[in-house]
Design a protein around this motif. Structure first.
Motif, PDB file in Angstrom:
ATOM      1  N   ALA A 146     -21.924 -36.978  48.220  1.00  0.00           N
ATOM      2  CA  ALA A 146     -23.240 -37.592  48.399  1.00  0.00           C
ATOM      3  C   ALA A 146     -23.657 -37.509  49.847  1.00  0.00           C
ATOM      4  CB  ALA A 146     -23.228 -39.050  47.938  1.00  0.00           C
ATOM      5  N   ARG A 147     -24.834 -36.947  50.109  1.00  0.00           N
ATOM      6  CA  ARG A 147     -25.395 -36.907  51.461  1.00  0.00           C
ATOM      7  C   ARG A 147     -26.441 -37.985  51.603  1.00  0.00           C
ATOM      8  NH1 ARG A 147     -29.644 -34.933  54.521  1.00  0.00           N
ATOM      9  NH2 ARG A 147     -30.775 -34.304  52.634  1.00  0.00           N
ATOM     10  N   LYS A 148     -26.266 -38.831  52.604  1.00  0.00           N
ATOM     11  CA  LYS A 148     -27.228 -39.901  52.833  1.00  0.00           C
ATOM     12  C   LYS A 148     -28.509 -39.324  53.414  1.00  0.00           C
ATOM     13  CE  LYS A 148     -27.729 -44.484  54.905  1.00  0.00           C
ATOM     14  NZ  LYS A 148     -27.075 -45.523  55.735  1.00  0.00           N
ATOM     15  N   ILE A 149     -29.614 -39.626  52.794  1.00  0.00           N
ATOM     16  CA  ILE A 149     -30.900 -39.092  53.210  1.00  0.00           C
ATOM     17  C   ILE A 149     -31.394 -39.781  54.487  1.00  0.00           C
ATOM     18  CG2 ILE A 149     -33.319 -38.781  52.523  1.00  0.00           C
ATOM     19  CD1 ILE A 149     -32.313 -38.718  49.614  1.00  0.00           C
TER      20      ILE A 149
ATOM     21  N   ASP B  38     -28.761 -43.701  42.898  1.00  0.00           N
ATOM     22  CA  ASP B  38     -29.069 -44.197  44.240  1.00  0.00           C
ATOM     23  C   ASP B  38     -30.023 -43.231  44.950  1.00  0.00           C
ATOM     24  OD1 ASP B  38     -29.130 -45.302  46.751  1.00  0.00           O
ATOM     25  OD2 ASP B  38     -26.950 -45.475  46.959  1.00  0.00           O
ATOM     26  N   ASN B  39     -31.258 -43.668  45.194  1.00  0.00           N
ATOM     27  CA  ASN B  39     -32.237 -42.791  45.831  1.00  0.00           C
ATOM     28  C   ASN B  39     -32.032 -42.669  47.336  1.00  0.00           C
ATOM     29  OD1 ASN B  39     -33.212 -45.238  46.775  1.00  0.00           O
ATOM     30  ND2 ASN B  39     -35.048 -45.242  45.495  1.00  0.00           N
ATOM     31  N   ARG B  40     -30.990 -43.298  47.855  1.00  0.00           N
ATOM     32  CA  ARG B  40     -30.668 -43.152  49.277  1.00  0.00           C
ATOM     33  C   ARG B  40     -29.840 -41.902  49.545  1.00  0.00           C
ATOM     34  NH1 ARG B  40     -27.866 -48.906  50.050  1.00  0.00           N
ATOM     35  NH2 ARG B  40     -27.039 -48.187  48.040  1.00  0.00           N
ATOM     36  N   VAL B  41     -29.365 -41.236  48.480  1.00  0.00           N
ATOM     37  CA  VAL B  41     -28.496 -40.081  48.651  1.00  0.00           C
ATOM     38  C   VAL B  41     -28.943 -38.922  47.772  1.00  0.00           C
ATOM     39  CG1 VAL B  41     -26.505 -41.551  49.196  1.00  0.00           C
ATOM     40  CG2 VAL B  41     -26.855 -40.765  46.835  1.00  0.00           C
ATOM     41  N   GLU B  42     -28.516 -37.714  48.176  1.00  0.00           N
ATOM     42  CA  GLU B  42     -28.525 -36.533  47.325  1.00  0.00           C
ATOM     43  C   GLU B  42     -27.083 -36.228  46.990  1.00  0.00           C
ATOM     44  OE1 GLU B  42     -32.398 -34.177  49.114  1.00  0.00           O
ATOM     45  OE2 GLU B  42     -30.389 -33.674  49.843  1.00  0.00           O
ATOM     46  N   ASN B  43     -26.780 -35.907  45.745  1.00  0.00           N
ATOM     47  CA  ASN B  43     -25.374 -35.804  45.358  1.00  0.00           C
ATOM     48  C   ASN B  43     -25.113 -34.636  44.423  1.00  0.00           C
ATOM     49  OD1 ASN B  43     -26.878 -37.871  43.605  1.00  0.00           O
ATOM     50  ND2 ASN B  43     -25.138 -37.333  42.290  1.00  0.00           N
TER      51      ASN B  43
ATOM     52  N   SER C  16     -27.631 -41.325  58.736  1.00  0.00           N
ATOM     53  CA  SER C  16     -28.517 -40.445  57.985  1.00  0.00           C
ATOM     54  C   SER C  16     -28.040 -39.012  58.161  1.00  0.00           C
ATOM     55  CB  SER C  16     -29.950 -40.594  58.505  1.00  0.00           C
ATOM     56  OG  SER C  16     -30.811 -39.711  57.814  1.00  0.00           O
ATOM     57  N   GLY C  17     -27.879 -38.306  57.059  1.00  0.00           N
ATOM     58  CA  GLY C  17     -27.317 -36.960  57.096  1.00  0.00           C
ATOM     59  C   GLY C  17     -25.818 -36.928  56.959  1.00  0.00           C
TER      60      GLY C  17
END
Length: 212
Positions: A209-212, A192-197, A154-155
């Motif tokens: 892409a940053r993993k939330i 993918d809602n697991r990341v911000e990109n 995460s992060g």
């Protein structure tokens, strides 16, 4: 890959820290002796990867697609003390050359260089990654993403190269398998809602892409 006016590209390069002597050597050797030298990251992108790595100070990096080792060296320079970079490439013909570059960079003790099929190697890795860099065959970008997403903390970050694919991603007439694969990968990450990109139009495009 030429999206910017040449004078803007040159200005950007002129105001970017210079390559080390070794990276200059890798660039010269790659263009003189290796097929498809445009696959090389180059100074502008290499410096960006180096800055990302130094900001993150990762303990563990995975690189999918070593080529001649340019990006691996840029990424490995930002590793924290005792950190490791695992880099995977299918091309055994470059192994001796690339291993020599890693040794010359005094990074061979930090870089775990593996020759083989990344689709087979990645599932065997038990590491948790702070940073993953994908720069290999475009047809398998989505597969690589699915394999690594649960191995990224995460992060942590996933960066993928060539996501603009020389502008073909926006040209509806381009329907070859690589272009379709890159479009599908970009859509996959976007949904993918697991990341911000963010997709950066640097060189041939970087998806970050940053993993939330």
């Amino acid at each position: 890959m030429e999206f910017l006016p040449p004078e803007i590209q040159q200005y950007s390069e002129n105001h970017t820290s210079s390559e080390s002597n070794l990276l200059q050597k890798i660039t010269r050797d790659t263009f003189a002796k290796v097929l498809m030298p445009r696959m090389l990251s180059g100074n502008l992108q290499g410096q960006l990867l180096s800055v990302f790595s130094h900001m993150l100070q990762p303990k563990c990096i995975l690189e999918i697609g070593t080529f001649t080792g340019y990006s691996a060296i840029c990424l490995a320079n930002g590793l924290t003390e005792g950190g490791k970079l695992i880099t995977i490439d299918i091309n055994e013909e470059l192994e001796e050359r690339v291993s020599a570059y890693f040794k010359e960079a005094n990074l061979d003790h930090k870089i775990d260089y593996r020759i083989g099929d990344a689709l087979a190697i990645i599932p065997e890795l038990s590491n948790t990654f702070d940073l993953v860099f994908i720069d290999a065959d475009k047809e398998n970008y989505a597969a690589y993403y699915h394999l690594v997403i649960n191995k990224v903390r995460s992060g942590g970050f996933i960066i993928a190269d060539n996501v603009l694919w020389s502008g073909k991603v926006t040209d509806a007439t381009k329907q070859d398998k690589d272009t379709l694969a890159v479009r599908a990968f970009n859509d996959l990450v976007q949904a993918d809602n697991r990341v911000e990109n963010i997709l950066l139009p640097v060189r041939d495009g970087l998806m970050i892409a940053r993993k939330i």
